[in-house]
Design a protein around this motif. Structure first.
Motif, PDB file in Angstrom:
ATOM      1  N   SER A 136    -114.680 -23.646-112.845  1.00 60.25           N
ATOM      2  CA  SER A 136    -114.378 -24.793-112.468  1.00 60.25           C
ATOM      3  C   SER A 136    -113.970 -25.591-111.514  1.00 60.25           C
ATOM      4  O   SER A 136    -112.779 -25.614-111.444  1.00 60.25           O
ATOM      5  CB  SER A 136    -113.603 -25.422-114.001  1.00 60.25           C
ATOM      6  OG  SER A 136    -114.514 -27.105-113.644  1.00 60.25           O
ATOM      7  N   GLU A 143    -125.907 -18.440-109.100  1.00 60.83           N
ATOM      8  CA  GLU A 143    -126.437 -18.875-109.940  1.00 60.83           C
ATOM      9  C   GLU A 143    -127.435 -19.119-111.250  1.00 60.83           C
ATOM     10  O   GLU A 143    -128.162 -19.161-110.781  1.00 60.83           O
ATOM     11  CB  GLU A 143    -125.925 -20.603-110.192  1.00 60.83           C
ATOM     12  CG  GLU A 143    -126.242 -21.255-111.207  1.00 60.83           C
ATOM     13  CD  GLU A 143    -125.083 -21.406-112.192  1.00 60.83           C
ATOM     14  OE1 GLU A 143    -125.147 -21.399-113.288  1.00 60.83           O
ATOM     15  OE2 GLU A 143    -124.117 -20.406-111.625  1.00 60.83           O
ATOM     16  N   THR A 152    -115.259 -12.545-114.169  1.00 62.29           N
ATOM     17  CA  THR A 152    -116.674 -12.381-113.508  1.00 62.29           C
ATOM     18  C   THR A 152    -116.795 -10.734-112.757  1.00 62.29           C
ATOM     19  O   THR A 152    -118.008 -10.329-113.236  1.00 62.29           O
ATOM     20  CB  THR A 152    -117.394 -13.075-112.417  1.00 62.29           C
ATOM     21  OG1 THR A 152    -117.250 -14.722-113.458  1.00 62.29           O
ATOM     22  CG2 THR A 152    -118.407 -13.558-111.615  1.00 62.29           C
ATOM     23  N   ALA A 154    -122.297 -14.790-119.907  1.00 64.19           N
ATOM     24  CA  ALA A 154    -122.807 -16.210-119.503  1.00 64.19           C
ATOM     25  C   ALA A 154    -123.939 -16.664-120.361  1.00 64.19           C
ATOM     26  O   ALA A 154    -123.378 -17.343-121.379  1.00 64.19           O
ATOM     27  CB  ALA A 154    -121.993 -17.498-118.780  1.00 64.19           C
ATOM     28  N   GLN A 155    -124.448 -16.021-120.723  1.00 64.85           N
ATOM     29  CA  GLN A 155    -126.328 -16.263-120.876  1.00 64.85           C
ATOM     30  C   GLN A 155    -126.655 -14.736-121.502  1.00 64.85           C
ATOM     31  O   GLN A 155    -127.225 -14.575-122.195  1.00 64.85           O
ATOM     32  CB  GLN A 155    -126.847 -16.586-120.604  1.00 64.85           C
ATOM     33  CG  GLN A 155    -126.446 -18.293-119.400  1.00 64.85           C
ATOM     34  CD  GLN A 155    -127.890 -18.899-119.109  1.00 64.85           C
ATOM     35  OE1 GLN A 155    -128.772 -18.480-118.674  1.00 64.85           O
ATOM     36  NE2 GLN A 155    -127.402 -19.939-118.065  1.00 64.85           N
ATOM     37  N   TYR A 204    -116.359 -16.822-118.031  1.00 66.55           N
ATOM     38  CA  TYR A 204    -117.445 -16.475-116.861  1.00 66.55           C
ATOM     39  C   TYR A 204    -117.559 -17.236-116.269  1.00 66.55           C
ATOM     40  O   TYR A 204    -118.403 -16.337-115.264  1.00 66.55           O
ATOM     41  CB  TYR A 204    -118.473 -15.821-117.701  1.00 66.55           C
ATOM     42  CG  TYR A 204    -117.585 -14.346-118.862  1.00 66.55           C
ATOM     43  CD1 TYR A 204    -117.908 -13.243-118.429  1.00 66.55           C
ATOM     44  CD2 TYR A 204    -118.241 -15.061-120.188  1.00 66.55           C
ATOM     45  CE1 TYR A 204    -117.549 -12.619-119.306  1.00 66.55           C
ATOM     46  CE2 TYR A 204    -117.847 -13.824-121.227  1.00 66.55           C
ATOM     47  CZ  TYR A 204    -117.335 -12.983-120.655  1.00 66.55           C
ATOM     48  OH  TYR A 204    -116.680 -12.264-121.953  1.00 66.55           O
ATOM     49  N   VAL A 205    -116.625 -18.115-115.977  1.00 67.74           N
ATOM     50  CA  VAL A 205    -117.150 -19.293-115.225  1.00 67.74           C
ATOM     51  C   VAL A 205    -116.193 -20.199-114.744  1.00 67.74           C
ATOM     52  O   VAL A 205    -114.690 -20.614-116.010  1.00 67.74           O
ATOM     53  CB  VAL A 205    -118.278 -20.893-115.972  1.00 67.74           C
ATOM     54  CG1 VAL A 205    -118.710 -21.896-114.614  1.00 67.74           C
ATOM     55  CG2 VAL A 205    -119.099 -20.346-116.268  1.00 67.74           C
ATOM     56  N   TYR A 226    -117.483 -19.542-122.949  1.00 64.88           N
ATOM     57  CA  TYR A 226    -117.954 -19.686-121.911  1.00 64.88           C
ATOM     58  C   TYR A 226    -117.211 -19.595-120.881  1.00 64.88           C
ATOM     59  O   TYR A 226    -117.349 -19.024-119.470  1.00 64.88           O
ATOM     60  CB  TYR A 226    -119.156 -21.370-121.843  1.00 64.88           C
ATOM     61  CG  TYR A 226    -119.898 -21.195-120.842  1.00 64.88           C
ATOM     62  CD1 TYR A 226    -120.881 -20.427-120.417  1.00 64.88           C
ATOM     63  CD2 TYR A 226    -119.649 -22.405-119.870  1.00 64.88           C
ATOM     64  CE1 TYR A 226    -122.081 -20.583-119.412  1.00 64.88           C
ATOM     65  CE2 TYR A 226    -120.238 -22.582-118.486  1.00 64.88           C
ATOM     66  CZ  TYR A 226    -121.938 -21.808-118.253  1.00 64.88           C
ATOM     67  OH  TYR A 226    -122.898 -22.331-117.562  1.00 64.88           O
ATOM     68  N   TYR A 227    -115.737 -20.301-120.840  1.00 64.87           N
ATOM     69  CA  TYR A 227    -115.401 -20.976-119.383  1.00 64.87           C
ATOM     70  C   TYR A 227    -114.273 -19.716-118.563  1.00 64.87           C
ATOM     71  O   TYR A 227    -114.056 -19.310-117.983  1.00 64.87           O
ATOM     72  CB  TYR A 227    -114.718 -21.888-118.989  1.00 64.87           C
ATOM     73  CG  TYR A 227    -115.665 -23.466-118.474  1.00 64.87           C
ATOM     74  CD1 TYR A 227    -116.268 -23.269-117.507  1.00 64.87           C
ATOM     75  CD2 TYR A 227    -116.338 -24.111-119.072  1.00 64.87           C
ATOM     76  CE1 TYR A 227    -116.787 -23.980-116.862  1.00 64.87           C
ATOM     77  CE2 TYR A 227    -117.374 -25.056-119.131  1.00 64.87           C
ATOM     78  CZ  TYR A 227    -117.109 -25.127-117.363  1.00 64.87           C
ATOM     79  OH  TYR A 227    -117.989 -25.982-117.432  1.00 64.87           O
ATOM     80  N   HIS A 260    -121.409 -17.143-108.959  1.00 62.40           N
ATOM     81  CA  HIS A 260    -120.504 -18.205-109.386  1.00 62.40           C
ATOM     82  C   HIS A 260    -120.758 -18.315-111.183  1.00 62.40           C
ATOM     83  O   HIS A 260    -120.261 -18.511-111.675  1.00 62.40           O
ATOM     84  CB  HIS A 260    -121.787 -19.476-109.177  1.00 62.40           C
ATOM     85  CG  HIS A 260    -120.954 -19.516-107.341  1.00 62.40           C
ATOM     86  ND1 HIS A 260    -119.627 -20.740-107.423  1.00 62.40           N
ATOM     87  CD2 HIS A 260    -122.237 -20.144-107.040  1.00 62.40           C
ATOM     88  CE1 HIS A 260    -120.590 -20.620-105.503  1.00 62.40           C
ATOM     89  NE2 HIS A 260    -121.583 -20.038-105.359  1.00 62.40           N
ATOM     90  N   THR A 261    -121.901 -17.424-111.535  1.00 57.48           N
ATOM     91  CA  THR A 261    -120.849 -17.385-113.497  1.00 57.48           C
ATOM     92  C   THR A 261    -121.845 -16.067-113.791  1.00 57.48           C
ATOM     93  O   THR A 261    -123.276 -15.262-113.193  1.00 57.48           O
ATOM     94  CB  THR A 261    -122.199 -18.197-113.932  1.00 57.48           C
ATOM     95  OG1 THR A 261    -122.505 -19.596-113.554  1.00 57.48           O
ATOM     96  CG2 THR A 261    -122.884 -18.224-115.441  1.00 57.48           C
ATOM     97  N   SER A 275    -110.815 -17.977-116.582  1.00 58.14           N
ATOM     98  CA  SER A 275    -110.950 -18.334-115.832  1.00 58.14           C
ATOM     99  C   SER A 275    -109.325 -19.434-115.025  1.00 58.14           C
ATOM    100  O   SER A 275    -109.042 -19.633-113.830  1.00 58.14           O
ATOM    101  CB  SER A 275    -112.168 -18.896-115.151  1.00 58.14           C
ATOM    102  OG  SER A 275    -112.677 -19.874-116.024  1.00 58.14           O
TER     103      SER A 275
END
Length: 386
Positions: free
Chosen positions: A302, A78, A160, A111-112, A299-300, A296-297, A106-107, A322
């Motif tokens: 939940s 992460e 991802t 995302a960043q 690539y992530v 964001y989600y 996980h990410t 996702s």
């Protein structure tokens, strides 16, 4: 006599961390598997990222000593878990012993990660461009480049996988797996939410779940409530993470509730430490909503969504990549027509609750930790046998 595989796990554990709980539940399910022995490396990534060079060197010596009796290291990755070059050192240490390395990512980096761009040719533009190049290089060195040394990457969605591939990871070394759904004790009861919201027959309570975050769209849930009849009420199940940092967000959400005169129709539980209490609170509600940030989600994935499945509750989600993947094989969640609170309110009013309860229950059974842990053992077996 068949050899038992031995897997050492580098993960958060015994902490207020969703990934830590995810992995602890995996390890609990793996206890029923006869072909594998699992153990957690004593140092959490939240500890190693804060170590001095001397402390990290000592931890790596301990890792090398332990790995002599293990076949593979399984790392939970992460972005917040790593700060310097500790991930690279850990992977190189294990690979230097000719042992296998598996990493669950996980990410996705996207995302960043910010790709360097130049917007002009003046001195200031060039300076900002060079600074962004350095930042991108440092990001890659810390989070992505070390993954090139892993034998296998596990991810929870195809976005991802695609993103990692674009960063140079061989797609043949990436496998998409499903986040398992825990089997929970359905007996604990709660009346906390219904009492706080003065529940009456005919009322409908919808809920958001998890630590407060700007990416989770709790403000969207509050705004959706303004478009719904008075018998609809909202439970915000969760609060600020114990590590802090989201206090201004809670103030903003409180202002939003007050501004729209929704004080009697919204209840915020605050941070819920105990899982049995969390699940009992969810079971008080009729619908769970996940109006998550679509960028964001993408690539992530939940794990909070699985709390809805585990408690046999219908789920409404925004059309993030996702989430839409969940419906590829069959309809399991209600996906709003677009990512806005008007469509969220429309879905809350129109969904067939009983039908989605049945689908949530079916999904929970199919993707239980027991079933997914058996698949993970098969992954370990195939990798270690190579």
């Amino acid at each position: 006599m068949k050899k038992i595989m031995r897997i050492l796990h580098f993960t958060t554990h015994n902490e207020d961390c969703g990934i830590g709980k995810y992995q602890e539940q995996y390890l609990a399910a793996l206890l029923s598997q006869d072909d594998v022995y699992n153990e957690i490396f004593p140092y959490s990534p939240n500890k190693t990222k804060l170590m001095s060079n001397i402390e990290l060197s000592e931890a790596l010596i301990e890792l090398r000593t332990m790995m002599r009796s293990f076949d593979a290291l399984h790392i939970q990755h992460e972005l917040s878990f790593f700060k310097h070059d500790e991930l690279d050192q850990i992977i190189k240490t294990v690979k230097g012993m000719s042992k296998k390395v598996i990493v669950t990512v996980h990410t996705a980096p996207a995302a960043q990660y910010q790709r360097p761009q130049r917007f002009g040719f003046g001195p200031r533009s060039i300076f900002h461009y060079l600074r962004s190049v350095r930042a991108a290089h440092e990001f890659s060195r810390r989070y992505i480049a070390p993954l090139l040394g892993a034998d296998l990457l596990l991810v929870n969605n195809t976005a991802t996988k695609k993103d990692l591939t674009e960063h140079g990871i061989n797609p043949k070394n990436i496998m998409v797996i499903t986040i398992p759904v825990p089997v929970i004790d359905q007996t604990p009861k709660s009346e906390e939410i219904r009492e706080a919201l003065s529940f009456k027959p005919g009322d409908k309570i919808f809920a958001s779940i998890g630590f407060l975050s700007r990416m989770k769209g709790v403000d969207q849930a509050i705004k959706a409530l303004t478009l719904l009849p008075d018998n609809y009420k909202l439970a915000i199940i969760g609060g600020i993470h114990p590590s802090g940092g989201q206090e201004p967000l809670l103030d903003e959400l409180s202002d939003l509730i007050t501004h729209h005169n929704l004080v009697d129709r919204v209840y915020v539980t605050g941070y819920v430490r105990d899982d049995d209490r969390l699940n009992a609170l969810i079971r008080e509600c009729d619908i769970c909503v996940f109006p998550y940030d679509t960028k964001y989600y993408s690539y992530v994935s939940s794990a909070a969504l699985n709390n809805a499945f585990a408690n046999r509750k219908p789920a409404i989600v925004y059309p993030t990549q996702s989430f839409t993947e969940i419906n590829k094989s069959r309809i399991t969640v209600d996906i709003t027509k677009s990512a806005n609170y008007y469509e969220l309110a429309r879905s809350i009013k129109s969904i067939n609750i009983d039908d989605l309860i049945e689908k949530s229950t079916q999904y929970a059974k199919e993707y239980s930790y027991e079933n997914e842990s058996a698949k993970l053992v098969a992954i370990y077996t195939q990798l270690i046998s190579i």
